[in-house]
Scaffold this motif. Structure first.
Motif, PDB file in Angstrom:
ATOM      1  N   ALA A  73      35.020  36.209  47.456  1.00  0.00           N
ATOM      2  CA  ALA A  73      36.099  37.196  47.355  1.00  0.00           C
ATOM      3  C   ALA A  73      35.577  38.608  47.615  1.00  0.00           C
ATOM      4  N   ARG A  74      34.374  38.919  47.141  1.00  0.00           N
ATOM      5  CA  ARG A  74      33.803  40.251  47.345  1.00  0.00           C
ATOM      6  C   ARG A  74      33.520  40.504  48.824  1.00  0.00           C
ATOM      7  N   LEU A  75      32.885  39.530  49.497  1.00  0.00           N
ATOM      8  CA  LEU A  75      32.595  39.697  50.920  1.00  0.00           C
ATOM      9  C   LEU A  75      33.872  39.762  51.749  1.00  0.00           C
ATOM     10  N   ARG A  76      34.832  38.918  51.396  1.00  0.00           N
ATOM     11  CA  ARG A  76      36.102  38.942  52.122  1.00  0.00           C
ATOM     12  C   ARG A  76      36.809  40.274  51.929  1.00  0.00           C
ATOM     13  N   GLY A  77      36.693  40.840  50.732  1.00  0.00           N
ATOM     14  CA  GLY A  77      37.297  42.145  50.484  1.00  0.00           C
ATOM     15  C   GLY A  77      36.691  43.230  51.353  1.00  0.00           C
ATOM     16  N   PHE A  78      35.368  43.192  51.546  1.00  0.00           N
ATOM     17  CA  PHE A  78      34.720  44.167  52.422  1.00  0.00           C
ATOM     18  C   PHE A  78      35.241  44.049  53.854  1.00  0.00           C
ATOM     19  N   ILE A  79      35.375  42.809  54.323  1.00  0.00           N
ATOM     20  CA  ILE A  79      35.834  42.595  55.699  1.00  0.00           C
ATOM     21  C   ILE A  79      37.273  43.077  55.871  1.00  0.00           C
ATOM     22  N   LEU A  80      38.130  42.699  54.929  1.00  0.00           N
ATOM     23  CA  LEU A  80      39.533  43.105  55.030  1.00  0.00           C
ATOM     24  C   LEU A  80      39.690  44.617  54.920  1.00  0.00           C
ATOM     25  N   ALA A  81      38.873  45.234  54.064  1.00  0.00           N
ATOM     26  CA  ALA A  81      38.958  46.689  53.928  1.00  0.00           C
ATOM     27  C   ALA A  81      38.587  47.389  55.226  1.00  0.00           C
ATOM     28  N   ALA A  82      37.698  46.766  55.997  1.00  0.00           N
ATOM     29  CA  ALA A  82      37.258  47.399  57.242  1.00  0.00           C
ATOM     30  C   ALA A  82      38.262  47.235  58.374  1.00  0.00           C
ATOM     31  N   ILE A  83      39.016  46.141  58.380  1.00  0.00           N
ATOM     32  CA  ILE A  83      39.878  45.872  59.537  1.00  0.00           C
ATOM     33  C   ILE A  83      41.365  45.900  59.205  1.00  0.00           C
ATOM     34  N   ASN A  84      41.713  45.967  57.926  1.00  0.00           N
ATOM     35  CA  ASN A  84      43.124  45.825  57.557  1.00  0.00           C
ATOM     36  C   ASN A  84      43.767  47.130  57.110  1.00  0.00           C
ATOM     37  N   ARG A  85      43.044  48.228  57.209  1.00  0.00           N
ATOM     38  CA  ARG A  85      43.636  49.516  56.864  1.00  0.00           C
ATOM     39  C   ARG A  85      44.493  50.022  58.020  1.00  0.00           C
ATOM     40  N   PRO A  86      45.490  50.857  57.744  1.00  0.00           N
ATOM     41  CA  PRO A  86      46.361  51.344  58.833  1.00  0.00           C
ATOM     42  C   PRO A  86      45.592  51.998  59.975  1.00  0.00           C
ATOM     43  N   GLY A  87      44.593  52.805  59.638  1.00  0.00           N
ATOM     44  CA  GLY A  87      43.824  53.449  60.692  1.00  0.00           C
ATOM     45  C   GLY A  87      43.063  52.448  61.543  1.00  0.00           C
ATOM     46  N   SER A  88      42.478  51.438  60.885  1.00  0.00           N
ATOM     47  CA  SER A  88      41.743  50.412  61.625  1.00  0.00           C
ATOM     48  C   SER A  88      42.682  49.602  62.504  1.00  0.00           C
ATOM     49  N   LEU A 135      52.831  31.913  44.937  1.00  0.00           N
ATOM     50  CA  LEU A 135      53.227  31.881  43.530  1.00  0.00           C
ATOM     51  C   LEU A 135      52.031  32.029  42.599  1.00  0.00           C
ATOM     52  N   ALA A 136      51.035  31.163  42.764  1.00  0.00           N
ATOM     53  CA  ALA A 136      49.868  31.238  41.888  1.00  0.00           C
ATOM     54  C   ALA A 136      48.959  32.411  42.231  1.00  0.00           C
ATOM     55  N   ARG A 137      49.060  32.918  43.458  1.00  0.00           N
ATOM     56  CA  ARG A 137      48.213  34.018  43.922  1.00  0.00           C
ATOM     57  C   ARG A 137      46.733  33.656  43.823  1.00  0.00           C
ATOM     58  N   ARG A 138      46.422  32.402  44.085  1.00  0.00           N
ATOM     59  CA  ARG A 138      45.036  31.934  44.065  1.00  0.00           C
ATOM     60  C   ARG A 138      44.758  31.139  45.339  1.00  0.00           C
ATOM     61  N   PRO A 139      44.688  31.796  46.492  1.00  0.00           N
ATOM     62  CA  PRO A 139      44.463  31.047  47.740  1.00  0.00           C
ATOM     63  C   PRO A 139      43.156  30.279  47.748  1.00  0.00           C
ATOM     64  N   ASP A 140      42.146  30.799  47.029  1.00  0.00           N
ATOM     65  CA  ASP A 140      40.867  30.091  46.990  1.00  0.00           C
ATOM     66  C   ASP A 140      40.998  28.739  46.302  1.00  0.00           C
ATOM     67  N   GLY A 141      41.961  28.613  45.383  1.00  0.00           N
ATOM     68  CA  GLY A 141      42.137  27.342  44.692  1.00  0.00           C
ATOM     69  C   GLY A 141      42.525  26.223  45.638  1.00  0.00           C
ATOM     70  N   PHE A 142      43.379  26.541  46.609  1.00  0.00           N
ATOM     71  CA  PHE A 142      43.791  25.537  47.596  1.00  0.00           C
ATOM     72  C   PHE A 142      42.596  25.071  48.419  1.00  0.00           C
ATOM     73  N   VAL A 143      41.773  26.019  48.832  1.00  0.00           N
ATOM     74  CA  VAL A 143      40.618  25.686  49.665  1.00  0.00           C
ATOM     75  C   VAL A 143      39.541  24.983  48.849  1.00  0.00           C
ATOM     76  N   ASP A 144      39.303  25.470  47.620  1.00  0.00           N
ATOM     77  CA  ASP A 144      38.219  24.912  46.808  1.00  0.00           C
ATOM     78  C   ASP A 144      38.450  23.444  46.484  1.00  0.00           C
ATOM     79  N   ALA A 145      39.706  23.076  46.208  1.00  0.00           N
ATOM     80  CA  ALA A 145      39.987  21.678  45.884  1.00  0.00           C
ATOM     81  C   ALA A 145      39.617  20.763  47.041  1.00  0.00           C
ATOM     82  N   ARG A 146      39.874  21.201  48.246  1.00  0.00           N
ATOM     83  CA  ARG A 146      39.556  20.373  49.412  1.00  0.00           C
ATOM     84  C   ARG A 146      38.071  20.426  49.753  1.00  0.00           C
ATOM     85  N   LYS A 147      37.435  21.538  49.450  1.00  0.00           N
ATOM     86  CA  LYS A 147      35.994  21.611  49.662  1.00  0.00           C
ATOM     87  C   LYS A 147      35.253  20.695  48.697  1.00  0.00           C
TER      88      LYS A 147
END
Length: 211
Positions: free
Chosen positions: A126-141, A78-90
């Protein structure tokens, strides 16, 4: 008529009082009943083992049976902020690290670097995670990964069926490491990869032992 009116008013007053007083108390009891249960169980275990200094980490253990799943769904769906859930606990973890409840954060920045994806927060994470997801989460990958992984998993399942009884955690780690070797360094299973697996286990143990 006046008596009936007074009875109606009294009945409404009773229900409003129940709504304003009883419902919040019930909600408060449900909200904290998990915490009470965990604290009681922990206190009994600490008393039996004579660990007087042991303490539970800070935070809320969630609702009965569902834990913090609802909060997780709220942040992710709903909030589309997964980092918020983790950050509060961190943040709670950092406070507890300062007062001695927890040790240092793991993995330690001294070992993996301060800019490692597991040691950064906010936009940098978020930037580093985006690089990782872009490398492994594309249909070709994903297609390439499936072509490599699927035959090995099928072969592993067949070998486990032939053995009858296996140590699931050990076998799954072995298959996972073999897939990693094939995907990243193009190495098929061999005595050398078995040696590398042992070295990697020692490396991880060293990471965890670092203080």
């Amino acid at each position: 008529m006046a008596t009936m009116h007074a009875q109606v008013v009294a009945e409404w007053a009773w229900w409003i009082g129940l709504l304003l007083g009883g419902v919040p108390l019930l909600a408060l009891a449900v909200w904290h009943c998990n915490d009470v249960g965990h604290c009681a169980a922990f206190a009994m275990r600490r008393w039996r083992r004579r660990h007087r200094r042991a303490r539970l980490p800070p935070g809320h253990t969630g609702l009965p049976f569902v834990g913090e799943s609802l909060a997780l769904l709220w942040y992710f769906k709903l909030a589309r902020r997964p980092d918020g859930f983790v950050d509060a606990r961190k943040r709670r973890g950092r406070r507890s690290s300062q007062d001695g409840t927890f040790g240092i954060r793991w993995p330690a920045p001294e070992l993996v670097g301060v800019s490692c994806v597991v040691n950064v927060d906010g936009s940098q994470h978020a930037r580093l995670r985006g690089f990782i997801l872009a490398a492994i989460n594309r249909p070709g990958s994903l297609r390439t990964i499936a072509e490599v992984v699927q035959p090995r998993v099928v072969a592993a399942l067949r070998s486990w069926a032939d053995k009858g009884t296996v140590a699931a955690a050990t076998e799954i780690k072995k298959v996972t490491f073999e897939n990693i070797c094939k995907m990243f360094v193009s190495m098929d299973p061999s005595p050398l990869t078995d040696m590398i697996d042992g070295w990697f286990a020692g490396l991880v143990a060293g990471f965890r032992a670092f203080r």
